[in-house]
Scaffold this motif. Sequence first.
Motif, PDB file in Angstrom:
ATOM      1  N   CYS A  22      -6.296  90.770  83.895  1.00 23.12           N
ATOM      2  CA  CYS A  22      -6.055  91.351  85.219  1.00 23.12           C
ATOM      3  C   CYS A  22      -6.776  92.683  85.376  1.00 23.12           C
ATOM      4  CB  CYS A  22      -4.552  91.540  85.446  1.00 23.12           C
ATOM      5  SG  CYS A  22      -3.632  90.006  85.685  1.00 23.12           S
ATOM      6  N   LEU A  23      -6.756  93.488  84.310  1.00 20.45           N
ATOM      7  CA  LEU A  23      -7.447  94.775  84.370  1.00 20.45           C
ATOM      8  C   LEU A  23      -8.955  94.583  84.514  1.00 20.45           C
ATOM      9  CD1 LEU A  23      -7.269  97.861  84.206  1.00 20.45           C
ATOM     10  CD2 LEU A  23      -7.515  97.665  81.717  1.00 20.45           C
ATOM     11  N   ILE A  24      -9.498  93.603  83.795  1.00 24.55           N
ATOM     12  CA  ILE A  24     -10.933  93.331  83.894  1.00 24.55           C
ATOM     13  C   ILE A  24     -11.301  92.893  85.310  1.00 24.55           C
ATOM     14  CG2 ILE A  24     -12.776  91.782  83.100  1.00 24.55           C
ATOM     15  CD1 ILE A  24     -11.357  91.760  80.365  1.00 24.55           C
ATOM     16  N   VAL A  25     -10.506  91.989  85.859  1.00 23.85           N
ATOM     17  CA  VAL A  25     -10.769  91.525  87.224  1.00 23.85           C
ATOM     18  C   VAL A  25     -10.689  92.682  88.206  1.00 23.85           C
ATOM     19  CG1 VAL A  25      -9.892  90.094  89.106  1.00 23.85           C
ATOM     20  CG2 VAL A  25     -10.002  89.163  86.788  1.00 23.85           C
ATOM     21  N   TRP A  26      -9.663  93.535  88.031  1.00 25.84           N
ATOM     22  CA  TRP A  26      -9.486  94.643  88.967  1.00 25.84           C
ATOM     23  C   TRP A  26     -10.619  95.665  88.854  1.00 25.84           C
ATOM     24  CZ3 TRP A  26      -7.204  94.707  93.255  1.00 25.84           C
ATOM     25  CH2 TRP A  26      -6.971  95.912  93.927  1.00 25.84           C
ATOM     26  N   MET A  27     -11.124  95.890  87.639  1.00 26.02           N
ATOM     27  CA  MET A  27     -12.239  96.816  87.472  1.00 26.02           C
ATOM     28  C   MET A  27     -13.493  96.286  88.158  1.00 26.02           C
ATOM     29  SD  MET A  27     -11.852  98.495  83.657  1.00 26.02           S
ATOM     30  CE  MET A  27     -11.827  96.935  82.749  1.00 26.02           C
ATOM     31  N   ASN A  28     -13.641  94.978  88.213  1.00 26.19           N
ATOM     32  CA  ASN A  28     -14.759  94.388  88.952  1.00 26.19           C
ATOM     33  C   ASN A  28     -14.603  94.615  90.459  1.00 26.19           C
ATOM     34  OD1 ASN A  28     -16.776  92.435  87.308  1.00 26.19           O
ATOM     35  ND2 ASN A  28     -14.817  92.551  86.256  1.00 26.19           N
ATOM     36  N   VAL A  29     -13.364  94.507  90.940  1.00 26.13           N
ATOM     37  CA  VAL A  29     -13.098  94.720  92.365  1.00 26.13           C
ATOM     38  C   VAL A  29     -13.385  96.169  92.756  1.00 26.13           C
ATOM     39  CG1 VAL A  29     -11.305  94.761  94.142  1.00 26.13           C
ATOM     40  CG2 VAL A  29     -11.394  92.867  92.499  1.00 26.13           C
TER      41      VAL A  29
END
Length: 431
Positions: free
Chosen positions: A81-88
Amino acid sequence: MRDLLVFAIVFSLLPLALIRTPIGVLLWNWIGFMNPHRLGWGSAFYFKFGAVIAATTMIGFIFSKDRKMIPMTPLVVALLCLIVWMNVTTYYALVPEDAFHQWKKVMKIQIFIFIALSCMQEQKRIIQLLWVITLSVAYFGIKGGIFTLMNGGNLLVLGPRGSQIEDNNTLALALIMVVPLMIYLGRMTDKKWLKWLLLVSTLLCGLSILGSHSRGALLAASAMLLFLVLKSQRRFYLGLFLALIIPVLVHFMPAAWFERMHTIQTYEQDASAMGRINAWYFAYNLAKDRPFKGGGFEAFRPGLFERYAPVPEDYHDAHSIYFEILGEQGFFGLLIFLSILALAWRTCQKTQKLSKNNPDLKWAHELVAMIQVSIIAYMVGGAFLGVAYFDLYYSLIAILILTHHSVVNSQTVLKQGVIPVVKREFRTSMA
């Protein structure tokens, strides 16, 4: 000579990294944490060893038989989730070019975290990874400890140039985080000479931490030692040893060191400390204005300070993992980040409970206890240092996940194997 040695080691191991992904993971961590190419002055200093190792390892990983399913625990899901959010947040970043540059660094670290989760699930490989990471960081603690003894603590201890631990504060935090791991490795080995070598190395790391002149490191080290005693099975003896050895180590430090440590109590009069508070207000104001998107990577920039900081001209880095995440990833990103810390703590407790009183799982029981101590050091030291994307922290999280997975698998095998063994013994006795 150093340059040639690094070239020889790396390129001799690359074919093995292509065939066996775990070797590539170990090689990547050695280059990433020790930065041996930064210890020379020739062509190796600027050579992209990390990129070459990463490309080779990832190609090998695609075709490797070592790949296994990544254990999808709540902690792994939180990391994803953190990885996805950092992409956003990178897509909506306020400083796009700088954000993209930092995004590439962070994503490389996270990719190798998940490669390790896939191919380093055996106990032997977990311990190998632990040795590589610990000794790679401890090298600078040993070197720095000797340096501190030689100059009487008057000069700062620094890490390798161009690395994540170049700064005295970051190096000190890294050393504080590996000290519990060095103690663990010393406990687990049966070789007396290695036990003594690790003990001496740990003491030198302690001197190096003091030699960093880092006030945040003093707080982190205090928290680490407190939890180290609490987690020890021999609390009295460890506490007595620390009570005797700490004054000896501190004795080597000059008067300037004591004066700097004393400023912790008078932070209102310290320009550096007040600058950090200004940066924390900046992070909060930025997140308040962009609660979900945040500012993206590298948002702590002078131009944005003019818009969000109480004192616009007093520009500072984040100087806190919590405010760094808040400013760059927003409130939602901070929630995920804190969830990872909470889930990591919970995973440590669950693993210790599952491995308790099992001699075959003693290695796991004591390892997660020391990882827990390292996490405490990161939480306290990180409160005053902008290392939210620190590769050492995420590597320890990976080792924790792997250890927990190994313990769960061992418990499953044990439960499945109990009934058949009992039945065979029963039939034999009846016969």
